[in-house]
Design a protein around this motif. Structure first.
Motif, PDB file in Angstrom:
ATOM      1  N   MET A   1      76.299  33.927  41.523  1.00 44.10           N
ATOM      2  CA  MET A   1      76.857  34.771  42.598  1.00 44.10           C
ATOM      3  C   MET A   1      77.921  33.980  43.351  1.00 44.10           C
ATOM      4  SD  MET A   1      73.478  36.458  44.228  1.00 44.10           S
ATOM      5  CE  MET A   1      73.359  38.204  44.313  1.00 44.10           C
ATOM      6  N   LYS A   8      82.664  44.252  43.364  1.00 45.28           N
ATOM      7  CA  LYS A   8      81.684  43.496  42.563  1.00 45.28           C
ATOM      8  C   LYS A   8      80.341  43.337  43.269  1.00 45.28           C
ATOM      9  CE  LYS A   8      84.779  42.375  39.375  1.00 45.28           C
ATOM     10  NZ  LYS A   8      84.842  43.247  38.207  1.00 45.28           N
ATOM     11  N   GLN A  10      76.609  43.894  44.742  1.00 47.32           N
ATOM     12  CA  GLN A  10      75.380  44.477  44.212  1.00 47.32           C
ATOM     13  C   GLN A  10      75.081  45.785  44.964  1.00 47.32           C
ATOM     14  OE1 GLN A  10      73.604  42.768  41.691  1.00 47.32           O
ATOM     15  NE2 GLN A  10      75.417  41.442  41.753  1.00 47.32           N
ATOM     16  N   GLU A  12      72.361  46.683  46.362  1.00 51.92           N
ATOM     17  CA  GLU A  12      71.651  46.376  47.604  1.00 51.92           C
ATOM     18  C   GLU A  12      71.294  44.891  47.655  1.00 51.92           C
ATOM     19  OE1 GLU A  12      68.224  48.201  50.535  1.00 51.92           O
ATOM     20  OE2 GLU A  12      67.836  48.326  48.392  1.00 51.92           O
ATOM     21  N   TYR A  13      71.295  44.340  48.870  1.00 47.93           N
ATOM     22  CA  TYR A  13      70.892  42.945  49.071  1.00 47.93           C
ATOM     23  C   TYR A  13      69.668  42.913  49.979  1.00 47.93           C
ATOM     24  CZ  TYR A  13      75.509  41.697  47.257  1.00 47.93           C
ATOM     25  OH  TYR A  13      76.619  41.540  46.463  1.00 47.93           O
ATOM     26  N   LYS A  37      68.114  37.164  48.527  1.00 51.49           N
ATOM     27  CA  LYS A  37      69.454  37.558  48.059  1.00 51.49           C
ATOM     28  C   LYS A  37      70.305  37.988  49.250  1.00 51.49           C
ATOM     29  CE  LYS A  37      68.210  37.609  43.580  1.00 51.49           C
ATOM     30  NZ  LYS A  37      68.662  36.542  42.677  1.00 51.49           N
ATOM     31  N   ASP A 279      76.424  36.182  47.574  1.00 48.25           N
ATOM     32  CA  ASP A 279      77.772  36.702  47.340  1.00 48.25           C
ATOM     33  C   ASP A 279      78.521  36.614  48.657  1.00 48.25           C
ATOM     34  OD1 ASP A 279      77.455  37.381  44.702  1.00 48.25           O
ATOM     35  OD2 ASP A 279      76.989  39.502  45.086  1.00 48.25           O
TER      36      ASP A 279
END
Lengths: 596, 221
Positions: A1, A8, A10, A12-13, A37, A279
């Motif tokens: 990540m 780009k 996700q 959901e985090y 995450k 990220d």
């Protein structure tokens, strides 16, 4: 990540973190190393200290010899990019046209935020500083004690690397044995200040700064920071061993390409990214924290500055660490401008800065000193912690809280400006001028008051009813006012510094008839903006609880200076990081118990 | 904690210092190299913006156009060298690019520089008028003693006679800016006694002779 574009991201985090400075960096570090995450939104561009820091660059290689301009307020080589007192396209307003009622709002729009250029001064709040109201009846107590925060101060000091010594002074806490790195040798003007200060009872001693004076002990520190988590230990050890100790050149304000000092971009973000659990979306200007009908945070609405389009990310919890002003703005602009986390009505209230004033003097005994290298650790080596607690307790002072002294006076690199004041060399030109310049260089000392401001009703920010930024997001309007405590403190500092300089046989360089109102620095100018979402024991009189968690939105944490219930004279960054680490640990516990 | 010898960082301090010596050399920290490296200017008539490349070498004229004409530049050069001549402390101001820096300063789009602009331009014109009045020559054409008769009248802002007060304000401003330009160079560092911008394995503080001179002892052991 890695560092990504919004496309780009996700679906959901676990946690969305707004801001990449000291608070956001610490949250990302602690959470990702615990396997959570995270996505981090940074309003500025990505920034790489390794390749972008102007190490060793000289004034003659810069426009205007490196002098400061409105584009680069602190000089061409200051690390801050896309930031300053004015950020194009992002206005803020003042409620009053009177200077003393205005607030200077510094913003940094870059990865790592203000940590890239900050002074690296890393002082612990003491026990008094968390319970100021209990001591003198003014301001607010924090809902936490020094003893609760102490272990986190220690962890942060071990992680970032702080030089200094233990002083044993009242309300100036010692760190555990072996935690602080060796203090650098004092410079000449610092030793002279110490000698003359002693006669006046002013205790000059090594300051604490986040600069490595030797390599970090990467074999042992990670085990202490992350017991039982070998995976985290390895990542942190890898990151630590990449940091080189200071090589005693280049001002820390430029940032550091060898990671010898702390900045979020070299200390917090690399290990967080190495976990694979982070990220980072740069150029992401947060507009609203999204909340659902149950009043829980569900993500963040932001502007992708590269396209101008609105984007959303989803998360189970949201952390705001955007600096007091920006954090307040985001809370008030959320829910389409209805605001969140504000049942107390205190969002934006009790903004504090540090009391600043400076005295400069010409000291003849420092003239014509043989040239020698005084660059040192790229910043201050010496300071005087507040020494007046006894006098205050005895009722001898006309202000309630303390200040510490930061000092300047080294033979630092001439860049951008005339290194000697004009009046000292009046009448000279030619060979004599060059001799005069050599004579006076290094003979100018300065002492700066960095004092505690007590929160008051006059100092706050709110949404401006008309003005918006270039994306149409309502801007902030500022209100400001000092109390007699701050003004009297500044006056005390000026008298003290004047006495000190005159005791050295020096001459102060200010007009002695000025009043404190004239020489106290304007609000915001010291860039220690805190408050605006203060923490407390009661949801009616505070915005956050003692875990940096907002009372109204349980899965929303505020981890910059906004929750500060007071602003001790100790510079806020170390406390921001200690509180963030603790808040992250608490969040992890809550997540384990399924409370999010 | 273990002692420093028990563990090794990724790069030794020596390696790091060598790396940086190489970087410094490749950037060329000499005036010649500086002049030979030209940055492409794309923001003319504006400033360099809030995100300029910091690791690039700039020279006057790279970011905004210079505006002094040849005659003005001759006068500026003469005055720079009168204030900062070649002597045992170092080269003359014109040998380290100070006149070009003054041109860059006077031409810059920022408020401080724009405030300086009329003061400096009018002062430069005044110098030539005065030189012409006294010696029927331009200021740059005067010999050193002739230039000195004018400079002596205007080099002290508070002691200058009323008729020279305005010119003295110009002189003080000009001297201050020229000093900023001169002492920001490596030659200027030598002249003023700045030592630094070099890597070192240790920081030892002031040398013993300096401590003795001020009658202080190093208190950080």
């Amino acid at each position: 990540m890695p560092i990504i574009a919004p496309s780009k991201a996700q679906p959901e985090y676990d946690v969305a973190i707004i801001g990449s400075g000291a608070g956001g960096g610490q949250m990302a570090y602690t959470l990702t190393l615990a396997g959570i995450k995270c996505v981090m939104l940074e309003a500025g561009r990505s920034y790489d200290p390794q390749t972008e820091t102007p190490m060793f660059m000289t004034g003659s290689q810069a426009p205007l010899r490196g002098a400061g301009t409105p584009d680069k307020d602190f000089g061409f080589y200051d690390a801050t990019i896309d930031g300053g007192w004015d950020v194009p396209g992002e206005p803020y307003t003042q409620a009053s046209s009177k200077k003393e009622e205005q607030f200077w709002w510094w913003r940094a729009r870059m990865m790592g935020g203000r940590t890239n250029h900050w002074g690296r001064i890393s002082l612990r709040n003491g026990p008094y500083d968390f319970k100021p109201r209990s001591r003198d009846g003014l301001g607010f107590d924090w809902p936490v004690t020094y003893e609760e925060i102490d272990p986190y101060y220690t962890k942060v000091e071990m992680l970032i690397g702080v030089y200094g010594t233990n002083s044993g002074m009242e309300n100036t806490p010692d760190s555990p044995e072996g935690v602080l790195l060796p203090a650098p040798k004092a410079r000449l003007s610092e030793l002279v200040s110490q000698k003359f200060g002693k006669k006046l009872g002013i205790p000059f001693m090594p300051i604490h700064r986040a600069v490595l004076t030797k390599p970090l002990d990467w074999q042992n520190i990670p085990k202490k920071l992350h017991p039982g988590n070998e995976w985290a230990q390895k990542i942190v050890a890898d990151s630590m061993m990449r940091r080189a100790p200071c090589f005693w050149a280049t001002d820390c304000g430029r940032g550091c390409s060898i990671s010898a000092n702390y900045q979020s971009t070299t200390v917090h973000l690399p290990p967080a990214l190495a976990t694979g659990n982070l990220d980072i979306i740069p150029n992401a200007h947060a507009r609203e924290v999204l909340v659902n009908d149950e009043g829980k945070a569900t993500g963040v609405l932001f502007i992708d500055k590269t396209t101008g389009k609105e984007e959303r990310i989803k998360a189970k919890a949201v952390v705001i660490a955007a600096s007091s002003g920006e954090t307040v703005r985001l809370l008030l602009n959320s829910k389409g401008g209805k605001g969140i986390a504000n049942s107390s009505g205190l969002v934006g209230r009790y903004i504090m800065d540090t009391v600043g004033t400076k005295v400069t003097g010409h000291v003849p005994i420092l003239e014509n000193v043989p040239p020698h290298n005084e660059e040192g650790a790229g910043g201050s080596h010496t300071y005087a912690p507040w020494w007046g607690y006894k006098d205050q307790a005895a009722g001898k002072l006309d202000f309630a809280r303390g200040y510490h002294i930061e000092m300047g006076g080294s033979r630092s690199m001439p860049i951008g400006n005339n290194p000697v004041p004009d009046d000292l060399v009046r009448g000279s030109y030619g060979k004599k001028f060059k001799q005069d310049m050599r004579r006076y260089y290094g003979s100018i000392v300065s002492y700066a008051c960095r004092g505690e401001m007590i929160p008051n009703e006059k100092s706050y920010c709110e949404l401006d009813p008309q003005v918006k930024d270039k994306w149409g997001i309502p801007s902030l309007r500022w209100h400001w006012g000092w109390s007699e405590h701050e003004l009297n403190q500044a006056a005390h500092a000026r008298r003290t510094f004047t006495d000190l300089i005159e005791s050295m046989g020096g001459t102060v360089r200010h007009d002695k008839t000025e009043a404190a109102r004239d020489y106290i620095e304007p609000g915001g100018k010291i860039i220690h903006e805190v408050g605006g979402a203060i923490m407390g024991a009661d949801s009616k009189t505070s915005v956050c609880n003692g875990w940096n968690q907002t009372w109204d939105v349980k899965n929303l944490l505020i981890c910059d200076g906004s929750p500060f219930a007071s602003n001790a004279d100790k510079n806020p960054t170390l406390t921001i990081m200690a509180l963030a680490w603790r808040a992250a640990d608490h969040l992890i516990e809550q997540a384990k118990q399924g409370n999010l | 904690m273990t002692s420093p010898s028990d563990f090794t960082p990724l790069f030794s301090r020596r390696q790091v210092i060598q790396m940086f010596a190489a970087v410094s050399a490749s950037l060329g920290i000499t005036p010649e190299a500086n002049a030979a490296t030209v940055g492409v200017a794309d923001t003319f008539a504006k400033g360099y913006g809030t995100d300029p490349t910091l690791t690039k070498l700039y020279k006057p004229g790279d970011v905004w156009p210079l505006t002094l004409n040849a005659e003005q530049l001759r006068t500026v050069t003469a005055l720079c060298d009168l204030i900062l001549p070649a002597d045992d402390l170092g080269p003359a101001a014109s040998a380290v690019g100070v006149p070009q820096f003054m041109d860059e300063w006077i031409s810059a789009p920022y408020p401080l520089q724009q405030e300086d602009n009329p003061v400096l331009l009018e002062g430069i014109a005044w110098l030539n008028t005065e030189a012409s009045k006294r010696f029927s020559k331009s200021f740059a054409e005067l010999d050193a003693p002739q230039q000195a008769t004018i400079a002596d009248d205007i080099c002290h802002i508070t002691m200058a006679k009323p008729e020279f007060r305005e010119a003295a304000q110009f002189f003080e401003r000009f001297r201050s800016r020229a000093a900023a330009g001169y002492y920001s160079t490596q030659e200027g560092w030598k002249a003023i006694g700045f030592v630094g911008n070099i890597t070192s394995a240790t920081f030892d503080g002031p040398p013993a002779e300096v401590l003795k001179l001020l009658d202080v002892e190093q208190t950080v052991k």
